[in-house]
Write a protein that holds these residues in place. Structure first.
Motif, PDB file in Angstrom:
ATOM      1  N   SER A 195      15.128 -28.723  -2.624  1.00 29.60           N
ATOM      2  CA  SER A 195      13.981 -29.198  -3.240  1.00 29.60           C
ATOM      3  C   SER A 195      14.245 -29.914  -4.641  1.00 29.60           C
ATOM      4  O   SER A 195      13.392 -30.563  -5.193  1.00 29.60           O
ATOM      5  CB  SER A 195      12.983 -27.805  -3.642  1.00 29.60           C
ATOM      6  N   GLY A 196      15.514 -29.610  -4.925  1.00 35.35           N
ATOM      7  CA  GLY A 196      15.955 -30.334  -6.292  1.00 35.35           C
ATOM      8  C   GLY A 196      16.103 -29.424  -7.266  1.00 35.35           C
ATOM      9  O   GLY A 196      16.336 -29.787  -8.439  1.00 35.35           O
ATOM     10  N   LEU A 197      15.729 -28.104  -7.252  1.00 34.05           N
ATOM     11  CA  LEU A 197      15.463 -27.129  -8.402  1.00 34.05           C
ATOM     12  C   LEU A 197      16.865 -26.907  -8.774  1.00 34.05           C
ATOM     13  O   LEU A 197      17.349 -26.712  -9.899  1.00 34.05           O
ATOM     14  CB  LEU A 197      14.929 -26.035  -7.656  1.00 34.05           C
ATOM     15  N   ALA A 198      18.012 -26.656  -7.920  1.00 33.33           N
ATOM     16  CA  ALA A 198      19.326 -26.505  -8.055  1.00 33.33           C
ATOM     17  C   ALA A 198      19.905 -27.575  -8.988  1.00 33.33           C
ATOM     18  O   ALA A 198      20.711 -27.234 -10.045  1.00 33.33           O
ATOM     19  CB  ALA A 198      20.139 -26.217  -6.906  1.00 33.33           C
ATOM     20  N   ASN A 199      19.657 -28.858  -8.643  1.00 30.43           N
ATOM     21  CA  ASN A 199      20.118 -29.786  -9.400  1.00 30.43           C
ATOM     22  C   ASN A 199      19.578 -30.020 -11.066  1.00 30.43           C
ATOM     23  O   ASN A 199      20.231 -30.156 -11.961  1.00 30.43           O
ATOM     24  CB  ASN A 199      19.952 -31.077  -8.689  1.00 30.43           C
ATOM     25  N   ARG A 200      18.268 -29.550 -10.843  1.00 27.73           N
ATOM     26  CA  ARG A 200      17.510 -29.450 -12.308  1.00 27.73           C
ATOM     27  C   ARG A 200      18.072 -28.782 -13.284  1.00 27.73           C
ATOM     28  O   ARG A 200      18.521 -28.660 -14.676  1.00 27.73           O
ATOM     29  CB  ARG A 200      16.094 -29.291 -12.091  1.00 27.73           C
ATOM     30  N   LEU A 201      18.320 -27.228 -12.517  1.00 30.79           N
ATOM     31  CA  LEU A 201      18.748 -26.016 -13.280  1.00 30.79           C
ATOM     32  C   LEU A 201      20.257 -26.559 -13.911  1.00 30.79           C
ATOM     33  O   LEU A 201      20.868 -26.045 -14.971  1.00 30.79           O
ATOM     34  CB  LEU A 201      18.704 -24.773 -12.429  1.00 30.79           C
ATOM     35  N   THR A 202      21.043 -27.334 -12.788  1.00 34.94           N
ATOM     36  CA  THR A 202      22.387 -27.646 -13.372  1.00 34.94           C
ATOM     37  C   THR A 202      22.639 -28.439 -14.506  1.00 34.94           C
ATOM     38  O   THR A 202      23.189 -28.564 -15.572  1.00 34.94           O
ATOM     39  CB  THR A 202      23.160 -28.236 -11.927  1.00 34.94           C
ATOM     40  N   GLY A 220      17.770 -20.178  -0.426  1.00 31.29           N
ATOM     41  CA  GLY A 220      18.856 -20.752  -1.173  1.00 31.29           C
ATOM     42  C   GLY A 220      19.210 -22.239  -0.851  1.00 31.29           C
ATOM     43  O   GLY A 220      18.968 -23.117  -1.765  1.00 31.29           O
ATOM     44  N   GLU A 221      19.083 -22.555   0.494  1.00 31.41           N
ATOM     45  CA  GLU A 221      19.105 -23.949   0.799  1.00 31.41           C
ATOM     46  C   GLU A 221      17.585 -24.732   0.357  1.00 31.41           C
ATOM     47  O   GLU A 221      17.805 -26.019   0.075  1.00 31.41           O
ATOM     48  CB  GLU A 221      19.077 -23.718   2.358  1.00 31.41           C
ATOM     49  N   ALA A 222      16.806 -23.911   0.305  1.00 32.70           N
ATOM     50  CA  ALA A 222      15.395 -24.460   0.086  1.00 32.70           C
ATOM     51  C   ALA A 222      15.501 -24.892  -1.238  1.00 32.70           C
ATOM     52  O   ALA A 222      14.950 -25.981  -1.833  1.00 32.70           O
ATOM     53  CB  ALA A 222      14.337 -23.531   0.185  1.00 32.70           C
ATOM     54  N   VAL A 223      15.871 -23.989  -2.007  1.00 30.47           N
ATOM     55  CA  VAL A 223      16.407 -24.299  -3.765  1.00 30.47           C
ATOM     56  C   VAL A 223      17.036 -25.414  -3.916  1.00 30.47           C
ATOM     57  O   VAL A 223      16.702 -26.282  -5.034  1.00 30.47           O
ATOM     58  CB  VAL A 223      16.576 -22.929  -4.329  1.00 30.47           C
ATOM     59  N   LYS A 224      18.189 -25.480  -2.945  1.00 29.61           N
ATOM     60  CA  LYS A 224      19.150 -26.571  -3.295  1.00 29.61           C
ATOM     61  C   LYS A 224      18.382 -28.245  -2.716  1.00 29.61           C
ATOM     62  O   LYS A 224      18.322 -28.991  -3.496  1.00 29.61           O
ATOM     63  CB  LYS A 224      20.183 -26.498  -2.390  1.00 29.61           C
TER      64      LYS A 224
END
Length: 482
Positions: free
Chosen positions: A117-124, A111-115
């Motif tokens: 990496s920027g993927l969480a921001n892109r999904l948001t 979960g930390e890696a997803v955050k």
């Protein structure tokens, strides 16, 4: 600058007020004395079983009646069991070897890696991009959470992986709305658990016990046919109830101007870290879904993913980032709470309960279907109040319900499926589910436990009613019958 532990300590400050309340202390002490007397008057279980039962009931009292950290309560009572010679010291050490513990550790790191990496921001941003109102954003979040149940095994894993996205989204909401968002996310995760066979480890345990006990099974596809419509209905109803009863009256204004949204807009092109993360998560999902082929369990696969994202020069985050991302308070609680449930089995408490049940089972030989279904659901839906571990509930109850099904001559597959669906309800207290506890213990956004109890007062009877309706309509038409 406050450290994470200092912030957590400040958050838990009301504990002192609870402990120093004389009347509450007297009530809790009196309950313990009463339970101790009753337990030691019971015939049929030995000293070790009595101590284990007392410790388990004591944990329930402290979890429900005080604000003492749940992990501290569980760990203290494991130590108590060992000191009282009702268990070996291995009970404490082996609690950290449970599969669910390592599944959660790996999920936190991924979960930390997803955050990072920027993927969480892109999904948001993709959720916010074409949405003008918070209502539409919440619907988008619920859709993503529901879909994740098809891919990610374990509710705690889904909660850990969703947290970066929720943190990012919460910046667009007021403080009162953030508290509701912190409740809504784990509730939607829990209500969508029934969608698939890999939605929870308890499903796999239950079906495994069904196969080994009566040589029947429930296939992945069969579970989908039965589970998807029910999970969809309960997820939508939960969303509506949270909106109606918890969301602030003035909370439906527009998210904001596009300029504000542009501030958090990710770069158009996906960077190397995002590509690595997407490839890794995709491979993990494939491995989770093909566990029966390669033979590696869910926790091991998740830890392989965690190691890969922290690999020096090749991974997505550093070792220090990964370790810091883990909620050790939650991990210790899960380990100790699972051990508390396991010791009930090891000391013979569960066997004693099952033997006492046999004496009254024959009364149900000619009982109508609605009564048997209601009996199963009443036990399983409320079981989260006294057995907090989802996995432990399956271990404790499924053998007993299989025994009941054979004794009174009903379909074991139907009994196991209904039992597992009932056990999936665990929305009353933060300790009722690891997904709930994860958001409750979070330093950035959290919720009021009183709101969760109020929500459960509405959702629990509704959950029972929807299962009953499904059993006598859709599930019967699809071949699920006692």
């Amino acid at each position: 600058m406050m450290t994470r532990m200092e912030r957590h300590s400040a958050k838990e400050h009301p504990i002192k007020l609870t402990i120093n309340n004389p009347s509450k202390s007297v009530v809790i002490g009196s309950l313990h004395v009463l339970i101790l007397i009753v337990i030691f008057m019971i015939d049929g279980i030995n000293y070790q079983a009595k101590i284990a039962l007392f410790a388990f009931l004591s944990a329930m009292i402290f979890w429900m009646a005080t604000k003492i950290p749940a992990g501290f309560v569980a760990l203290s009572l494991i130590v108590f069991i060992i000191i009282m010679n009702a268990g070996e010291a291995d009970l404490l050490y082996q609690s950290l070897s449970e599969e669910v513990v390592w599944l959660m550790i790996g999920s936190f790191i991924i979960g930390e890696a997803v955050k990072e990496s920027g993927l969480a921001n892109r999904l948001t941003f993709s959720l916010l991009k074409n949405q003008n109102t918070k209502n539409n954003v919440l619907l988008g979040v619920c859709s993503v959470l529901f879909a994740s149940a098809f891919l990610i095994p374990s509710t705690s894993g889904r909660a850990a992986l969703s947290m970066p996205m929720i943190h990012q989204l919460s910046q667009k909401f007021a403080a009162s709305e953030q508290r509701v968002l912190a409740i809504m996310t784990p509730v939607i995760i829990l209500m969508s658990t029934s969608v698939t066979l890999i939605g929870a480890g308890s499903h796999l345990i239950g079906v495994g016990l069904l196969e080994s006990t009566v040589d029947q099974s429930i296939s992945y596809v069969q579970w989908l046919i039965w589970g998807v419509p029910f999970a969809l209905v309960m997820t939508f109803l939960s969303f509506l109830i949270i909106k109606i009863f918890l969301w602030p009256i003035d909370g439906w204004q527009e998210i904001g101007h596009k300029k504000r949204e542009e501030e958090g807009k990710p770069k158009e092109k996906i960077n190397g870290k995002e590509k690595k993360t997407m490839i890794l998560v995709s491979l993990l999902v494939v491995c989770w879904m093909t566990e029966s082929i390669h033979g590696y369990d869910l926790a091991f696969i998740t830890m392989v993913g965690a190691v890969l994202v922290m690999t020096p020069n090749m991974g997505i985050i550093s070792w220090k980032q990964g370790i810091k991302s883990i909620s050790w308070n939650l991990i210790l609680f899960v380990a100790a709470a699972t051990a508390l449930g396991k010791v009930l089995v090891d000391t013979g408490v569960v066997n004693w309960m099952e033997k006492n049940m046999l004496s009254v089972l024959h009364l149900f030989n000619d009982a109508p279907d609605w009564f048997i279904v209601l009996m199963i659901l009443t036990v399983t839906v409320t079981s989260h109040l006294y057995i907090t571990s989802h996995t432990t509930r399956a271990i404790v109850f499924i053998p007993g319900f299989l025994l009941i099904s054979e004794t009174i001559g009903v379909n074991p597959s139907a009994v196991v499926f209904l039992s597992l669906i009932g056990m999936n309800y665990c929305v009353t207290l933060p300790v009722s589910s690891k997904a709930l506890l994860l958001f409750y213990e979070d330093d950035n956004i959290s919720y009021d436990a009183r709101h969760l109890v109020k929500l459960s007062a509405i959702l629990m009877p509704l959950y029972l009613m929807v299962i009953m309706v499904f059993y006598f309509t859709y599930w019967r038409w699809m071949g699920l019958q006692l």
